[in-house]
Design a protein around this motif. Structure first.
Motif, PDB file in Angstrom:
ATOM      1  N   SER A  51      22.005 -12.061 -68.541  1.00 45.08           N
ATOM      2  CA  SER A  51      21.332 -11.592 -69.654  1.00 45.08           C
ATOM      3  C   SER A  51      19.842 -11.107 -69.378  1.00 45.08           C
ATOM      4  O   SER A  51      19.326 -10.222 -69.778  1.00 45.08           O
ATOM      5  CB  SER A  51      21.293 -12.238 -70.880  1.00 45.08           C
ATOM      6  OG  SER A  51      20.320 -13.394 -70.610  1.00 45.08           O
TER       7      SER A  51
ATOM      8  N   ARG B 242      24.863 -19.442 -64.062  1.00 42.11           N
ATOM      9  CA  ARG B 242      24.359 -18.201 -64.672  1.00 42.11           C
ATOM     10  C   ARG B 242      22.867 -18.304 -64.865  1.00 42.11           C
ATOM     11  O   ARG B 242      22.170 -17.678 -64.944  1.00 42.11           O
ATOM     12  CB  ARG B 242      24.841 -17.784 -65.679  1.00 42.11           C
ATOM     13  CG  ARG B 242      24.884 -18.513 -67.171  1.00 42.11           C
ATOM     14  CD  ARG B 242      25.481 -17.960 -68.176  1.00 42.11           C
ATOM     15  NE  ARG B 242      24.738 -16.870 -68.735  1.00 42.11           N
ATOM     16  CZ  ARG B 242      25.014 -15.850 -69.510  1.00 42.11           C
ATOM     17  NH1 ARG B 242      26.405 -15.898 -69.910  1.00 42.11           N
ATOM     18  NH2 ARG B 242      24.210 -14.953 -70.106  1.00 42.11           N
ATOM     19  N   ARG B 243      22.430 -19.706 -64.523  1.00 40.32           N
ATOM     20  CA  ARG B 243      20.958 -20.005 -64.909  1.00 40.32           C
ATOM     21  C   ARG B 243      20.243 -20.714 -63.610  1.00 40.32           C
ATOM     22  O   ARG B 243      21.082 -21.177 -62.959  1.00 40.32           O
ATOM     23  CB  ARG B 243      20.788 -20.656 -65.991  1.00 40.32           C
ATOM     24  CG  ARG B 243      21.030 -19.941 -67.162  1.00 40.32           C
ATOM     25  CD  ARG B 243      21.288 -21.166 -68.622  1.00 40.32           C
ATOM     26  NE  ARG B 243      20.330 -21.812 -68.658  1.00 40.32           N
ATOM     27  CZ  ARG B 243      20.261 -22.967 -69.475  1.00 40.32           C
ATOM     28  NH1 ARG B 243      21.568 -23.463 -70.018  1.00 40.32           N
ATOM     29  NH2 ARG B 243      19.315 -23.848 -69.710  1.00 40.32           N
TER      30      ARG B 243
ATOM     31  N   ASP C 228      12.967 -20.937 -67.025  1.00 47.82           N
ATOM     32  CA  ASP C 228      14.594 -20.924 -67.089  1.00 47.82           C
ATOM     33  C   ASP C 228      15.152 -19.514 -67.022  1.00 47.82           C
ATOM     34  O   ASP C 228      14.925 -18.824 -68.287  1.00 47.82           O
ATOM     35  CB  ASP C 228      14.926 -21.864 -68.358  1.00 47.82           C
ATOM     36  CG  ASP C 228      16.555 -22.007 -68.382  1.00 47.82           C
ATOM     37  OD1 ASP C 228      16.951 -21.082 -67.889  1.00 47.82           O
ATOM     38  OD2 ASP C 228      16.938 -22.914 -69.035  1.00 47.82           O
TER      39      ASP C 228
ATOM     40  N   ASP D  58      18.089 -16.410 -67.113  1.00 47.53           N
ATOM     41  CA  ASP D  58      19.697 -16.218 -67.097  1.00 47.53           C
ATOM     42  C   ASP D  58      19.793 -15.023 -66.077  1.00 47.53           C
ATOM     43  O   ASP D  58      19.167 -14.004 -66.545  1.00 47.53           O
ATOM     44  CB  ASP D  58      19.648 -15.941 -68.560  1.00 47.53           C
ATOM     45  CG  ASP D  58      21.444 -15.699 -68.991  1.00 47.53           C
ATOM     46  OD1 ASP D  58      21.963 -15.276 -68.050  1.00 47.53           O
ATOM     47  OD2 ASP D  58      21.781 -16.617 -69.842  1.00 47.53           O
TER      48      ASP D  58
ATOM     49  N   THR E 266      12.473 -10.798 -71.848  1.00 47.70           N
ATOM     50  CA  THR E 266      13.676 -10.470 -71.057  1.00 47.70           C
ATOM     51  C   THR E 266      13.454  -9.561 -69.915  1.00 47.70           C
ATOM     52  O   THR E 266      12.835  -8.426 -70.248  1.00 47.70           O
ATOM     53  CB  THR E 266      14.778  -9.775 -71.902  1.00 47.70           C
ATOM     54  OG1 THR E 266      15.071 -10.684 -73.346  1.00 47.70           O
ATOM     55  CG2 THR E 266      16.115  -9.146 -71.700  1.00 47.70           C
TER      56      THR E 266
ATOM     57  N   ARG F   1      17.310 -13.238 -69.554  1.00 45.68           N
ATOM     58  CA  ARG F   1      16.552 -13.845 -70.451  1.00 45.68           C
ATOM     59  C   ARG F   1      15.651 -14.679 -69.627  1.00 45.68           C
ATOM     60  O   ARG F   1      16.051 -15.788 -68.877  1.00 45.68           O
ATOM     61  CB  ARG F   1      17.033 -14.484 -71.526  1.00 45.68           C
ATOM     62  CG  ARG F   1      16.480 -15.575 -72.448  1.00 45.68           C
ATOM     63  CD  ARG F   1      17.325 -16.340 -73.526  1.00 45.68           C
ATOM     64  NE  ARG F   1      16.605 -17.149 -74.100  1.00 45.68           N
ATOM     65  CZ  ARG F   1      16.412 -18.595 -73.680  1.00 45.68           C
ATOM     66  NH1 ARG F   1      17.012 -18.962 -72.576  1.00 45.68           N
ATOM     67  NH2 ARG F   1      15.885 -19.285 -74.340  1.00 45.68           N
TER      68      ARG F   1
END
Length: 312
Positions: A186, A103-104, A181, A183, A232, A188
């Motif tokens: 989300s 997911r990242r 980094d 995500d 975000t 983020r």
């Protein structure tokens, strides 16, 4: 076609003096011809060396471009596109990305001080430290207690690179860094800005926000501390990380485009996606500068369309 003459009656002393002068002139002409031949031969050798260096630099350019293995990738719900355009044969900019987990993903942009071969060699070394194909060699990744790779925080990564460069490379060159980094679920974004231009977030409504507070370059001061910022992304938002080749682009009068000018350029191109967006940005900068780009240009354009579906 005569170069000199005497009228009668001829003086013997004057005749001998004129002949001696003519002999000196002929001698100097002969020396000049010899020197011209030597100069021509030397120029030929220099041209051969220049052609050889030029061929090597052209191959070096191909090798440096190969450091960016992918210029774009789709993550299903998001897409990243890269720009890497050196001002000469080779340059000191580097951009790339690597998966952290399902997911990242990590995005990095580097700008080594100076230009040319030394800077290009340093980018090649740094590319190994941030390898997307060999996680065991990637300084950004660490194994957790379960034997699964996780990532250092962006601030910790900048500090680790700073330590490695000062300890292992022992060079006068340093570099600026922006590392994010992201995500993919989300939205983020955790980001470090180490002397690099402020990354921009383009909100879906058209507003452009610049992130970060500057920070020290990497490889300049032992024990440097780096700050981390977070934001975000929502559906339709874009993250744009660029080198100073874009933010410091100058017109004929020497005026830089700056953040405000770049924000206008980004807003004008926001309806486009992927490579078309980057092409529109570089075209507008080309118009602003009149085609005069004195620095390398690199950028990361990340488009977030919504949370990634991990159910599959």
């Amino acid at each position: 076609g005569a170069d000199d003459f005497l009228t009668k009656p001829v003086s013997g002393d004057e005749l001998r003096a004129r002949i001696a002068a003519g002999r000196r002139i002929l001698g100097m002409e002969g020396e000049l011809r010899d020197k011209n031949r030597l100069l021509g031969a030397t120029l030929g050798e220099l041209q051969g060396l220049y052609d050889s260096v030029n061929r090597d630099l052209l191959e070096a350019r191909k090798l440096q471009q190969s450091l960016v293995r992918e210029t774009s990738r789709s993550f299903g719900n998001a897409e990243v596109t890269l720009l890497l355009q050196p001002s000469g044969h080779v340059g000191g900019d580097l951009v790339g990305f690597f998966p952290i987990n399902a997911r990242r993903v990590g995005f990095y942009a580097i700008d080594v001080s100076g230009h040319g071969i030394t800077s290009a060699l340093m980018t090649a070394r740094l590319a190994g430290y941030l390898s997307g194909t060999s996680p065991e060699q990637n300084i950004a990744l660490v194994l957790n207690d379960f034997g699964i790779y996780d990532a250092r925080t962006p601030a910790d990564l900048a500090a680790a690179l700073n330590s490695v460069v000062l300890r292992e490379m022992q060079t006068e060159n340093y570099f600026t860094l922006a590392y994010a980094d992201v995500d993919l679920v989300s939205g983020r974004v955790a980001l470090v800005q180490a002397g690099h231009p402020h990354p921009a977030v383009m909100r879906q409504g058209g507003r452009v926000e610049f992130l970060g507070a500057g920070g020290l370059p990497v490889g300049l001061i032992e024990g440097a501390i780096y700050d981390q910022v977070e934001t975000t992304l929502g559906p339709g938002d874009k993250l744009f990380i660029m080198s100073d080749g874009l933010t410091e682009a100058s017109d004929a009068a020497g005026r830089q485009i700056g953040q405000e000018g770049l924000a206008r350029v980004l807003s004008e191109a926001r309806a486009l996606r992927g490579a078309a967006f980057l092409q529109a940005v570089t075209d507008r900068l080309d118009q602003f500068t009149g085609g005069r780009f004195d620095d390398d240009m690199s950028a990361i354009h990340f488009e977030f369309d919504g949370p990634k579906d991990l159910s599959g």
